[in-house]
Design a protein around this motif. Structure first.
Motif, PDB file in Angstrom:
ATOM      1  N   UNK A 103      34.121  33.830  34.444  1.00 20.40           N
ATOM      2  CA  UNK A 103      34.122  34.735  33.583  1.00 20.40           C
ATOM      3  C   UNK A 103      32.776  35.386  33.580  1.00 20.40           C
ATOM      4  N   UNK A 104      31.799  34.849  34.327  1.00 21.24           N
ATOM      5  CA  UNK A 104      30.289  35.184  34.273  1.00 21.24           C
ATOM      6  C   UNK A 104      29.880  35.595  35.803  1.00 21.24           C
ATOM      7  N   UNK A 105      29.055  36.437  35.738  1.00 30.98           N
ATOM      8  CA  UNK A 105      28.682  37.149  37.366  1.00 30.98           C
ATOM      9  C   UNK A 105      27.792  36.260  37.887  1.00 30.98           C
ATOM     10  N   UNK A 142      24.806  40.836  42.230  1.00 29.11           N
ATOM     11  CA  UNK A 142      24.291  40.240  41.266  1.00 29.11           C
ATOM     12  C   UNK A 142      25.392  40.385  40.022  1.00 29.11           C
ATOM     13  N   UNK A 143      25.822  41.258  39.903  1.00 26.03           N
ATOM     14  CA  UNK A 143      26.865  41.687  38.969  1.00 26.03           C
ATOM     15  C   UNK A 143      28.241  41.422  39.093  1.00 26.03           C
ATOM     16  N   UNK A 144      28.401  40.731  40.206  1.00 27.08           N
ATOM     17  CA  UNK A 144      30.037  40.558  40.646  1.00 27.08           C
ATOM     18  C   UNK A 144      30.348  39.449  40.085  1.00 27.08           C
ATOM     19  N   UNK A 145      31.726  39.111  39.622  1.00 25.71           N
ATOM     20  CA  UNK A 145      32.312  37.902  39.155  1.00 25.71           C
ATOM     21  C   UNK A 145      32.687  37.141  40.623  1.00 25.71           C
TER      22      UNK A 145
END
Length: 228
Positions: A103-105, A142-145
Motif C-alpha cells: 500500500x506504500x509507494x 518514486x510514486x509507484x506502488x
C-alpha cells in the motif's frame, strides 16, 4: 593477499532447535569472518543450512552455542532490543521476495528504516530516499506502488530500502532467486558495486553457481557444517 578489516566474526556458532522428536541442528560449529569491501556467497545443497547461517550472522536468530563479535565486541548475550538496534543501524536485508509493503509507494517503502531510526527530519528522510532510488535507476518510479513495478524494479526498491541507513553489512537471502536472467545480472552488479565502491560487506545466500563464481569469496555449507 590484501585482507580487508574484519567487521564481524562468528566463532564456532551452532543453532539447534528442540523438537518433540530429536533436536535438529541447523548450523554446526561455523566460524566466519565478514570484511569490508568483500562480496561473499554462501552456497550449498537445498536444506544445507545456508539461510540459517545467514540469519545467525544477520542477528535475526541467536546461536545456541558459540560467539559473535562486531568490532571485537562480544554481542552474543545482547537482548533483543539491543540486537534490533544493531540491525537497524549497521545492517540491511534483501530477501528473495522483496517484502515491500503493497500500500506504500517506492519512496515511502525506502523511508521506513530511516523513520524507525529517528535521526533525520522528514525532509532529510525524503531527500535520502530519493537519492537511494535515483542511484538504483528508479528516479521515475518514486510514486509507484509495488504492483506497478516489474520484479527486478521491486528488488531494486528493496535494495534501496536496505541501504536507507547506510549499513556496514548487507545480508541477502537468494536475492536473485525470483528474477529473470537480465534482472538477476542487474541485482548482482548492484550488490558487487556496493562492496567495491561503498565499502559494504555483502553476504548473499545463492543456489546459482554463476552468482557464486562472481563473488570475492564463497562459503560452502553441507548439512549445517562449513566444508569449504
Amino acid at each position: 593477499m590484501d585482507l580487508k578489516p574484519v567487521i564481524m566474526r562468528a566463532d564456532h556458532i551452532s543453532r539447534t532447535l528442540t523438537t518433540e522428536a530429536l533436536p535438529v541442528t541447523l548450523v554446526k560449529e561455523a566460524s566466519v569472518e565478514i570484511r569490508t569491501h568483500e562480496f561473499t556467497a554462501i552456497k550449498g545443497p537445498s536444506g544445507s543450512g545456508k539461510s540459517s547461517l545467514l540469519y545467525l550472522l544477520g542477528l535475526l536468530d541467536s546461536p545456541t552455542s558459540g560467539k559473535i563479535f562486531i568490532d571485537d565486541v562480544d554481542i552474543t548475550g545482547y537482548n533483543q532490543k539491543k540486537l534490533a538496534q544493531i540491525r537497524l543501524e549497521q545492517m540491511g536485508f534483501v530477501f528473495q521476495f522483496h517484502f515491500l509493503l503493497p500500500e506504500f509507494t517506492s519512496l515511502e517503502n525506502v523511508t521506513m528504516p530511516m523513520r524507525r531510526l529517528g535521526k533525520l527530519s522528514d525532509s532529510e528522510i525524503k531527500k535520502v530516499a530519493t537519492e537511494k532510488l535515483d542511484k538504483l535507476g528508479l528516479a521515475d518510479h518514486l510514486d509507484k506502488l509495488p504492483s506497478q513495478l516489474s520484479g527486478g524494479q521491486r528488488q531494486r526498491v528493496a535494495i534501496a530500502r536496505a541501504l536507507a541507513n547506510n549499513p556496514r553489512m548487507i545480508f541477502a537471502d537468494e536475492p536473485t532467486g525470483n528474477l529473470d536472467t537480465e534482472s538477476s545480472k542487474t541485482v548482482q552488479e548492484i550488490l558487487k558495486k556496493l562492496s567495491r565502491e561503498d565499502g559494504c560487506a555483502v553476504v548473499a545466500v545463492t543456489h546459482d553457481p554463476e552468482f557464486a563464481k562472481n563473488c570475492d569469496r564463497t562459503i560452502t555449507i553441507v548439512d549445517g557444517r562449513i566444508v569449504a
